[in-house]
Design a protein around this motif. Structure first.
Motif, short mmCIF file in Angstrom:
data_model
loop_
_atom_site.label_atom_id
_atom_site.label_comp_id
_atom_site.label_asym_id
_atom_site.label_seq_id
_atom_site.Cartn_x
_atom_site.Cartn_y
_atom_site.Cartn_z
N UNK A 73 0.84 -1.14 -0.03
CA UNK A 73 0.10 -0.02 -0.07
C UNK A 73 0.98 1.22 -0.16
N UNK A 74 0.76 2.11 1.07
CA UNK A 74 1.61 3.46 1.17
C UNK A 74 2.54 3.13 2.05
N UNK A 75 2.66 1.97 2.69
CA UNK A 75 3.63 1.80 3.73
C UNK A 75 4.66 0.51 3.42
N UNK A 76 6.06 1.05 3.52
CA UNK A 76 7.19 0.23 2.95
C UNK A 76 7.85 -0.36 4.22
N UNK A 77 7.79 -1.45 4.42
CA UNK A 77 8.72 -2.17 5.54
C UNK A 77 10.04 -2.47 5.00
N UNK A 78 11.03 -2.23 5.80
CA UNK A 78 12.52 -2.61 5.50
C UNK A 78 13.31 -3.18 6.48
N UNK A 79 14.15 -4.11 6.40
CA UNK A 79 15.18 -4.43 7.23
C UNK A 79 16.36 -3.98 7.13
N UNK A 80 17.18 -3.53 8.23
CA UNK A 80 18.57 -2.94 7.81
C UNK A 80 19.36 -3.85 8.36
N UNK A 81 20.41 -4.37 7.66
CA UNK A 81 21.70 -5.41 8.19
C UNK A 81 22.52 -4.52 9.28
N UNK A 82 22.94 -5.62 9.85
CA UNK A 82 24.01 -5.48 11.09
C UNK A 82 23.63 -4.45 12.12
N UNK A 83 22.35 -4.58 12.38
CA UNK A 83 21.76 -3.50 13.60
C UNK A 83 22.21 -2.19 13.23
N UNK A 84 22.03 -1.53 12.22
CA UNK A 84 22.36 -0.20 11.64
C UNK A 84 21.13 0.53 11.67
N UNK A 85 19.88 0.38 11.97
CA UNK A 85 18.67 0.67 12.02
C UNK A 85 18.67 2.15 12.49
N UNK A 86 19.01 2.10 13.93
CA UNK A 86 19.00 3.27 14.76
C UNK A 86 19.86 4.21 14.12
N UNK A 87 21.09 3.94 13.68
CA UNK A 87 21.83 4.98 12.97
C UNK A 87 21.50 5.67 11.70
N UNK A 88 20.65 4.62 10.94
CA UNK A 88 20.16 5.00 9.70
C UNK A 88 19.15 6.17 9.80
N UNK A 89 18.12 5.99 10.91
CA UNK A 89 17.13 6.75 11.33
C UNK A 89 17.46 7.99 11.70
N UNK A 90 18.66 8.16 12.50
CA UNK A 90 19.01 9.34 13.03
C UNK A 90 19.79 10.10 11.54
N UNK A 91 20.30 9.43 10.64
CA UNK A 91 20.82 9.89 9.63
C UNK A 91 19.93 10.68 8.75
N UNK A 92 18.64 9.91 8.65
CA UNK A 92 17.73 10.34 7.79
C UNK A 92 16.96 11.34 8.56
N UNK A 93 16.93 11.51 9.87
CA UNK A 93 16.32 12.90 10.30
C UNK A 93 16.94 13.94 10.07
#
Length: 164
Positions: free
Chosen positions: A91-111
């Protein structure tokens, strides 16, 4: 039928400031009203918000297909980035897995880049009335930048190089 109730949200893709509706059998609606009052969900003078929801239903339903198409574009772009696995984009929601536990760092970078998503290891991106094609490209560029990947066909820029 297969369902006893349906809840419709007027915000998010439809663009109303707040609001949702619950549809179902009379007994269910009566129980829901009682629970709403018990947990402080009563709202006085809600006509203005109801008008916004009505406007959203009259003018924004057909454009939901645009949000879905933009989500598909985002999902395709994210799937091409090493370090990400797209789980779902129906739909209008995209779920993505981030390798190597880097999700929190990616979120901070995106913000820091003005791109908002939620999650930790599995991230959730949502397209809506306020997101256009340029926003999708900006989001993809921000994610590529985090992983040090350039768009297809371009060499990565050296780190620390400003582009004007």
């Amino acid at each position: 039928g297969r369902f006893d109730s349906v809840s419709v949200c007027f915000s998010k893709g439809l663009g109303a400031p707040v609001g949702s509706a619950l549809c179902g059998p009379r007994e269910l609606i009566e129980r829901a009203r009682r629970w709403r009052k018990m947990v402080g969900g009563g709202l006085r003078q809600a006509g203005l918000l109801a008008a916004a929801a009505s406007h959203a239903l009259d003018h924004h339903v057909n454009r939901l297909a645009d949000d879905h198409a933009l989500a598909q574009r985002l999902a395709q772009g994210l799937a091409a980035i090493e370090g990400l696995t797209v789980r779902s984009a129906q739909t209008n929601i995209v779920f993505v897995d981030v390798a190597n536990g880097r999700g929190p760092d990616l979120l901070a970078h995106l913000e820091r880049q003005g791109v908002l998503a939620t999650g930790l290891i599995g991230l959730r991106f949502v397209t809506h009335l306020g997101v256009d094609a340029a926003g999708i490209e900006r989001a993809l560029a921000a994610v590529r930048g985090f992983f040090g990947q350039a768009p297809s066909g371009q060499a990565p820029r050296p780190s620390g190089t400003a582009v004007y």
